[in-house]
Scaffold this motif. Sequence first.
Motif, mmCIF file in Angstrom:
data_model
loop_
_atom_site.group_PDB
_atom_site.id
_atom_site.type_symbol
_atom_site.label_atom_id
_atom_site.label_comp_id
_atom_site.label_asym_id
_atom_site.label_seq_id
_atom_site.Cartn_x
_atom_site.Cartn_y
_atom_site.Cartn_z
ATOM 1 N N LYS A 6 11.944 50.948 -53.809
ATOM 2 C CA LYS A 6 13.314 50.604 -54.168
ATOM 3 C C LYS A 6 14.014 49.830 -53.052
ATOM 4 C CE LYS A 6 13.859 54.476 -57.278
ATOM 5 N NZ LYS A 6 14.496 55.741 -57.526
ATOM 6 N N THR A 7 13.528 49.993 -51.826
ATOM 7 C CA THR A 7 14.196 49.364 -50.689
ATOM 8 C C THR A 7 13.409 48.222 -50.077
ATOM 9 O OG1 THR A 7 13.261 50.999 -49.178
ATOM 10 C CG2 THR A 7 15.436 51.481 -50.090
ATOM 11 N N ASN A 8 12.191 48.017 -50.508
ATOM 12 C CA ASN A 8 11.348 46.958 -49.963
ATOM 13 C C ASN A 8 10.808 46.102 -51.101
ATOM 14 O OD1 ASN A 8 11.054 47.643 -46.981
ATOM 15 N ND2 ASN A 8 10.613 49.593 -47.974
ATOM 16 N N ALA A 9 10.468 44.879 -50.777
ATOM 17 C CA ALA A 9 9.867 44.004 -51.775
ATOM 18 C C ALA A 9 8.524 44.593 -52.201
ATOM 19 C CB ALA A 9 9.670 42.604 -51.197
ATOM 20 N N VAL A 10 8.294 44.609 -53.478
ATOM 21 C CA VAL A 10 7.066 45.193 -53.993
ATOM 22 C C VAL A 10 6.112 44.075 -54.394
ATOM 23 C CG1 VAL A 10 6.074 46.619 -55.807
ATOM 24 C CG2 VAL A 10 8.273 47.228 -54.823
ATOM 25 N N ASP A 11 4.873 44.209 -53.927
ATOM 26 C CA ASP A 11 3.837 43.296 -54.377
ATOM 27 C C ASP A 11 2.800 44.126 -55.142
ATOM 28 O OD1 ASP A 11 2.411 44.677 -52.429
ATOM 29 O OD2 ASP A 11 2.245 42.970 -51.082
ATOM 30 N N ALA A 12 1.848 43.451 -55.759
ATOM 31 C CA ALA A 12 0.851 44.141 -56.571
ATOM 32 C C ALA A 12 0.076 45.164 -55.747
ATOM 33 C CB ALA A 12 -0.100 43.131 -57.208
ATOM 34 N N ARG A 13 -0.236 44.819 -54.515
ATOM 35 C CA ARG A 13 -1.025 45.725 -53.677
ATOM 36 C C ARG A 13 -0.279 47.028 -53.400
ATOM 37 N NH1 ARG A 13 -1.897 47.100 -48.350
ATOM 38 N NH2 ARG A 13 -4.067 47.546 -47.818
ATOM 39 N N SER A 14 0.990 46.949 -52.992
ATOM 40 C CA SER A 14 1.723 48.172 -52.660
ATOM 41 C C SER A 14 1.982 49.017 -53.904
ATOM 42 C CB SER A 14 3.029 47.856 -51.929
ATOM 43 O OG SER A 14 3.887 47.080 -52.726
ATOM 44 N N ASN A 16 0.062 49.076 -56.580
ATOM 45 C CA ASN A 16 -1.242 49.624 -56.929
ATOM 46 C C ASN A 16 -1.585 50.820 -56.037
ATOM 47 O OD1 ASN A 16 -3.665 49.432 -58.542
ATOM 48 N ND2 ASN A 16 -4.694 48.754 -56.684
ATOM 49 N N LEU A 17 -1.309 50.693 -54.752
ATOM 50 C CA LEU A 17 -1.573 51.803 -53.828
ATOM 51 C C LEU A 17 -0.724 53.025 -54.166
ATOM 52 C CD1 LEU A 17 -1.878 49.883 -50.436
ATOM 53 C CD2 LEU A 17 -3.719 51.032 -51.704
ATOM 54 N N LEU A 18 0.538 52.792 -54.534
ATOM 55 C CA LEU A 18 1.407 53.905 -54.911
ATOM 56 C C LEU A 18 0.876 54.591 -56.165
ATOM 57 C CD1 LEU A 18 3.980 55.538 -54.422
ATOM 58 C CD2 LEU A 18 5.211 53.844 -55.804
ATOM 59 N N SER A 19 0.462 53.804 -57.150
ATOM 60 C CA SER A 19 -0.113 54.377 -58.360
ATOM 61 C C SER A 19 -1.381 55.168 -58.037
ATOM 62 C CB SER A 19 -0.424 53.271 -59.363
ATOM 63 O OG SER A 19 -1.051 53.814 -60.503
ATOM 64 N N GLU A 51 5.893 50.064 -64.829
ATOM 65 C CA GLU A 51 7.100 49.511 -64.223
ATOM 66 C C GLU A 51 6.838 48.148 -63.583
ATOM 67 O OE1 GLU A 51 10.406 50.755 -60.816
ATOM 68 O OE2 GLU A 51 8.985 52.244 -61.545
ATOM 69 N N TYR A 52 5.657 47.976 -63.025
ATOM 70 C CA TYR A 52 5.297 46.726 -62.358
ATOM 71 C C TYR A 52 4.235 45.951 -63.135
ATOM 72 C CZ TYR A 52 8.084 48.710 -58.713
ATOM 73 O OH TYR A 52 9.139 49.253 -58.021
ATOM 74 N N ALA A 53 4.300 46.041 -64.453
ATOM 75 C CA ALA A 53 3.335 45.351 -65.309
ATOM 76 C C ALA A 53 3.331 43.850 -65.055
ATOM 77 C CB ALA A 53 3.639 45.632 -66.775
ATOM 78 N N SER A 54 4.482 43.314 -64.677
ATOM 79 C CA SER A 54 4.564 41.872 -64.420
ATOM 80 C C SER A 54 3.694 41.445 -63.244
ATOM 81 C CB SER A 54 6.015 41.467 -64.152
ATOM 82 O OG SER A 54 6.494 42.100 -62.975
ATOM 83 N N LEU A 55 3.268 42.405 -62.420
ATOM 84 C CA LEU A 55 2.404 42.110 -61.281
ATOM 85 C C LEU A 55 0.919 42.226 -61.644
ATOM 86 C CD1 LEU A 55 4.359 44.068 -58.509
ATOM 87 C CD2 LEU A 55 4.459 41.615 -59.018
ATOM 88 N N ILE A 58 -1.091 46.616 -65.273
ATOM 89 C CA ILE A 58 -1.596 47.203 -66.508
ATOM 90 C C ILE A 58 -3.066 46.855 -66.685
ATOM 91 C CG2 ILE A 58 -1.385 47.214 -69.037
ATOM 92 C CD1 ILE A 58 0.880 48.687 -67.549
ATOM 93 N N GLU A 59 -3.418 45.669 -66.271
ATOM 94 C CA GLU A 59 -4.802 45.227 -66.407
ATOM 95 C C GLU A 59 -5.732 45.900 -65.397
ATOM 96 O OE1 GLU A 59 -2.191 43.174 -66.042
ATOM 97 O OE2 GLU A 59 -2.032 42.265 -68.012
ATOM 98 N N ASN A 60 -5.166 46.524 -64.381
ATOM 99 C CA ASN A 60 -5.941 47.181 -63.345
ATOM 100 C C ASN A 60 -6.401 48.542 -63.858
ATOM 101 O OD1 ASN A 60 -6.620 48.746 -61.008
ATOM 102 N ND2 ASN A 60 -5.607 47.193 -59.777
ATOM 103 N N ASN A 61 -7.664 48.842 -63.722
ATOM 104 C CA ASN A 61 -8.187 50.088 -64.284
ATOM 105 C C ASN A 61 -8.429 51.173 -63.241
ATOM 106 O OD1 ASN A 61 -10.436 49.109 -62.994
ATOM 107 N ND2 ASN A 61 -11.793 49.254 -64.747
ATOM 108 N N ASP A 62 -7.852 51.060 -62.073
ATOM 109 C CA ASP A 62 -8.106 52.048 -61.019
ATOM 110 C C ASP A 62 -7.801 53.474 -61.454
ATOM 111 O OD1 ASP A 62 -8.994 50.183 -59.253
ATOM 112 O OD2 ASP A 62 -7.202 50.165 -58.000
#
Length: 106
Positions: A6-14, A16-19, A51-55, A58-62
């Motif tokens: 919520k306080t930092n720019a989110v990229d796909a990697r971060s 994904n790591l949170l998920s 929430e971050y499907a635009s990144l 959703i396509e990531n199967n981890d």
Amino acid sequence: MKNYHKTNAVDARSANLLSNLHNNLSTAYLFRKKREEAVTELKTAFTVRREYASLGLIENNDTLQQTLSLANMLVQNKEYDSALEVIDFCESTITEIMGTNNVNAP
């Protein structure tokens, strides 16, 4: 940790790591037979992906892959009922969070 995105720019990697973190917590709770906590963490993992499907999350199967790896470990240990429970748990959680009509055909 929950406030990080919520306080930092989110990229796909971060994201994904949170998920994946929530997925791993879910797996730990399942091993400890804390089903309610496991469900909560896996729901959070899928919620982050949605929430971050635009990144492209959703396509990531981890998350699915890690949960099914747990089922595979249980099968190798001949704990078939537990493996089936994990697969059922995964399927019902995915259906609840993602629905059954979540892939758009061309």
